[in-house]
Enzyme design. Structure first.
Site, PDB file in Angstrom:
ATOM      1  N   LYS A 246     -49.290 -41.818 -10.521  1.00 26.56           N
ATOM      2  CA  LYS A 246     -49.065 -41.479  -9.116  1.00 26.56           C
ATOM      3  C   LYS A 246     -50.313 -40.946  -8.445  1.00 26.56           C
ATOM      4  O   LYS A 246     -51.051 -40.162  -9.023  1.00 26.56           O
ATOM      5  CB  LYS A 246     -47.962 -40.427  -9.008  1.00 26.56           C
ATOM      6  CG  LYS A 246     -46.699 -40.897  -9.635  1.00 26.56           C
ATOM      7  CD  LYS A 246     -45.542 -40.829  -8.706  1.00 26.56           C
ATOM      8  CE  LYS A 246     -44.445 -41.629  -9.385  1.00 26.56           C
ATOM      9  NZ  LYS A 246     -43.281 -41.840  -8.602  1.00 26.56           N
TER      10      LYS A 246
ATOM     11  N   HIS B 247     -42.913 -52.041 -18.184  1.00 28.51           N
ATOM     12  CA  HIS B 247     -43.651 -52.575 -17.034  1.00 28.51           C
ATOM     13  C   HIS B 247     -44.277 -53.930 -17.314  1.00 28.51           C
ATOM     14  O   HIS B 247     -44.846 -54.547 -16.431  1.00 28.51           O
ATOM     15  CB  HIS B 247     -44.739 -51.600 -16.607  1.00 28.51           C
ATOM     16  CG  HIS B 247     -44.178 -50.288 -16.164  1.00 28.51           C
ATOM     17  ND1 HIS B 247     -44.049 -49.215 -17.008  1.00 28.51           N
ATOM     18  CD2 HIS B 247     -43.671 -49.899 -14.983  1.00 28.51           C
ATOM     19  CE1 HIS B 247     -43.490 -48.221 -16.348  1.00 28.51           C
ATOM     20  NE2 HIS B 247     -43.252 -48.600 -15.130  1.00 28.51           N
TER      21      HIS B 247
END
Ligand code: GLN
Ligand code: ZN
Length: 763
Positions: A112, A697
């Site tokens: 992030k 992912h």
């Protein structure tokens, strides 16, 4: 006269054009030329809008094919060696391999961006990283802007922040990155030189690391680095955002740069420190428009401040949003369904351009010149304030329901664990998943058709039930222990709940990039949050009715609901969080009543809510933990509460994670090579834990062996009685074939360990 500018514009396009172009290219349905064409069109459109708003510059360098930090790594020549790519001849396909992985190499780590929900690709450095230059895309974009008649202001992430965000892996994990700075600065010099050759006058150099708690050695690195970067040919605007940098105002203003940008939305109190330290000829760019939220700015309130600054600074005052606008959607214009009154309260990126335009015109030509804009703004602000006052009364009433006992489970964990073991009868190392299963084209079409009114509610319900049944049967066949219904009915884990609560508004196109081609559409919390009816009970009850195995109910937690929404800014965030907590608590209670014995309350955004400065952590953690406890603590001892977090580093907040007192926590671990677990081990995390054993992912199917190895490591730090086996995160972005293959291997890995444990305990 005051300049006006922005720090960056959203790159995906109002209709997510870049997303569709990227995904088409990845699927091989679009050529690279077609993809490039979409990018060029978007850039040109965004620049045109900035020009129409009368900004002094257009922002260049805010565009990226995947992520601007990855693009910077490619420009600097700082690619992970393991891929074996040459940055100078990097192809677009190779660039995407870095971001998404390829058959031989897993993707670069993604994390992030400060306290936002945007993810950047973590620069992967080693003592051998050469920084000897790379792709010229950024220069091409500067040329492009110039060709189109604009005045470009390139934006690059500054060297100290870049290095701070970078990581070294493996044998170099302890390498002192700061020793790379001299080489890195040389690479920046070349970039700046490239700008200078193109006649650029101002460059924005972002150093948000100045808003973090930087160690002294890092702070001391600014002066020598920027001394090297100074060049008479260019002016540098050093930008900070997301928090105050007041404590470094003196340090920053001694650097040989020509201007400073500060975030006056997040930290208005930092203005005096910067004003006092500002060198005589330096520019001060004030971020007075919220780049992180979607509320219309009260222009009338900002004007006196700006007028005072202007009479003092004259043309050294620049007006800007607080940070890049990449964190807000593009435009309100296409929002036909949004309630007209609520719509009048909002400003997305394009409307923010207009706000800046209005403010700078008011400064230049007087308020009378923008009278009608100001009146419209006054009316909107007044209408919102009125509604806000009414709902705040309701909020207070709802929060009056809270009592300290509501945040406490009846018994301590050890006691609960014993009762749960008895009630649930799970094998050691129970296997489970994080909630979502592949969101197939069929599922998306079903939801879209229902939304368009082409399916009756009954038909829709039946199709969703079919999907649930499919997911349940597959899980049974795979031999998973705790099942999930698969979340086929959910477009998004926040929007789905927001749609069923009061106090939320939704956009049709309010997309914000999360990572790569992935966008989210954060709902808007504008009013009194309340749960009128159960939200997931029927679905979960149905799923449980299909199987003898334990079905886990799946909810989104209050902190994540808050964090991934646009939140009202006229009451403390924690008041809104507690309202959400009460709503979810009602749902938890209803699920329990419906016979659901395991309930997961996802809090993937728990850590990203942490303030950037450690001194502000305690206050946040207090209310965030409390909100989670309120949402969860209403259940009986034999109802098991799970929580799930992803992408996060936890080690520094473990006591708070433990205080949440979930019976089981599942976390992302596989991509950080289980480093995370060491923290859980050292702290002696008291409850049960499911360290993710494979990365969801990427479509790579992990081998049984790889997962066994991860589990063995986990066993070293966490007692096996408290270990769960699960993937890193939800599987909604995956396809079924790889999902089934991976889960089959995962169940087998658990089996291998169980047998081994069995041998051990028998011996
Ligand atoms: N239950 C959610 C899912 O599986 C969790 C997603 C997340 O952690 N971001 O999709
Ligand atoms: Zn997750």
């Amino acid at each position: 006269m005051a300049h006006s500018h922005i720090l960056g514009f959203p790159r995906m396009g109002a209709q997510r054009e870049l997303k569709f172009a990227l995904e088409g290219f990845w699927r091989g349905e679009r050529t690279e030329a077609q993809l490039r064409e979409v990018g060029a069109t978007l850039r040109s459109q965004h620049w045109q809008w900035q020009r129409e708003a009368g900004l002094s510059f257009v922002s260049v360098g805010d565009f990226a094919w995947y992520d601007q930090t990855l693009s910077l790594s490619a420009t600097l020549g700082a690619l992970p060696e393991r891929f074996g790519f040459d940055a100078r001849s990097l192809s677009l396909s190779q660039y995407f391999e870095l971001a998404r992985g390829n058959a031989a190499q897993p993707a670069m780590e993604m994390t992030k961006w400060f306290d936002t929900n945007y993810h950047y690709l973590v620069p992967e450095l080693s003592p051998h990283t050469r920084f000897d230059g790379g792709v010229s895309w950024l220069f091409d974009e500067v040329d492009e802007a110039i060709t189109q008649g604009h005045t470009p202001k390139p934006v690059v992430l500054g060297p100290i922040t870049y290095l701070w965000l970078a990581k070294c892996h493996g044998e170099h994990a302890d390498f002192d990155k700061l020793t790379l700075l001299p080489k890195l600065v040389k690479a920046y010099q070349r970039i700046l030189q490239g700008f200078a050759e193109r006649g650029v006058s101002w460059v924005q150099i972002d150093e948000p690391a100045l808003c973090l708690d930087l160690p002294a050695a890092w702070l001391a690195a600014y002066q020598p680095a920027y001394d090297e970067l100074a060049t008479p040919a260019l002016k540098l605007l050093l930008a900070t955002y997301f928090d105050t940098a007041a404590d470094h105002a003196v340090l920053a203003t001694q650097l040989p740069v020509q201007g400073f940008h500060i975030d006056l939305v997040r930290a208005p109190e930092q203005l005096p420190a910067w004003r006092a330290a500002l060198p005589e000829h330096a520019v001060l760019s004030v971020g007075v428009i919220d780049g992180r939220n979607i509320w219309r700015t009260d222009l009338r309130k900002q004007l006196p401040l700006l007028q005072a600054l202007q009479s003092d600074l004259q043309d050294r005052l620049w007006i800007a949003p607080s940070c890049s606008l990449q964190h807000v959607p593009v435009s309100l214009q296409p929002e036909a369904k949004l309630d007209a009154e609520i719509k009048s309260w909002l400003a997305f990126a394009r409307e923010k351009l207009e706000e800046i335009s209005t403010l700078s015109r008011a400064l230049r030509e007087g308020e009378a010149s923008v009278a009608s804009n100001l009146t419209a703004c006054d009316e909107a602000v007044c209408s919102r304030r009125h509604s806000g006052r009414v709902t705040q009364v309701l909020v207070q009433k709802r929060l009056a329901r809270l009592s300290p006992e509501m945040a406490q489970r009846h018994s301590p964990f050890v006691q609960r664990a014993a009762v749960q073991r008895e009630a649930l009868q799970l094998p050691p190392l129970p296997t489970t998943t994080i909630g979502s299963f592949p969101q197939t084209a069929q599922i998306r079409q079903t939801r879209a058709a229902y939304k368009r009114g082409e399916l009756t509610a009954l038909d829709y319900l039946q199709r969703i039930r079919d999907e649930i049944e499919l997911a349940v049967r597959k899980q049974e066949a795979l031999g998973l222990d705790v099942l999930v219904h698969g979340e086929a009915e959910r477009n998004d884990m926040v929007e789905y709940f927001g749609e069923q609560l009061w106090g939320y508004a939704f956009t049709e196109n309010g997309w914000v990039q999360s990572y790569g081609s992935r966008c989210v559409k954060p709902p808007i919390i504008y009013g009194d949050v309340f749960r009128p009816d159960p939200m997931t009970v029927e679905t979960t009850r149905y799923a449980q009715s299909l199987t003898e195995r334990v079905m886990k109910g799946m909810l989104t937690g209050p902190v994540t609901m808050l964090q991934w929404s646009f939140v009202r800014d006229d009451q403390p965030r924690q008041a809104t969080a507690l309202q959400l907590a009460l709503a979810i608590r009602d749902e938890v209670a209803d699920l329990e009543k419906a016979g659901i014995r395991v309930i997961q309350i996802d809090e993937p955004a728990f850590r990203e809510g942490l303030p950037l400065r450690q001194r502000d952590w305690v206050a946040y953690l207090d209310w965030a933990v409390h909100a989670f406890q309120v949402s969860a603590a209403c259940v009986r001892d034999d109802t098991q509460i799970h929580t799930h977090m992803c992408y996060s580093e936890f080690n520094d907040i473990l006591p708070s994670i433990a205080a949440m007192d979930a019976d089981v926590i599942t976390i992302e671990t596989s991509r950080s090579a289980m480093a995370l677990l060491d923290g859980f081990g050292a702290f002696a995390y008291p409850n049960e834990i499911g360290p993710g054993v494979y990365d969801i992912h990427s479509p790579r199917v992990p081998s049984v062996d790889a997962m066994v190895r991860l589990l063995e490591r986990a066993c070293e730090v966490i007692p096996v009685e408290r270990l769960w086996v699960n993937p890193d995160c939800g599987l909604k972005t995956r396809a079924w074939p790889e999902t089934e293959a991976a889960l089959r291997n995962m169940v087998q890995a658990a089996q291998v360990l169980r047998e081994r444990q069995g041998c051990l305990s028998a011996a």
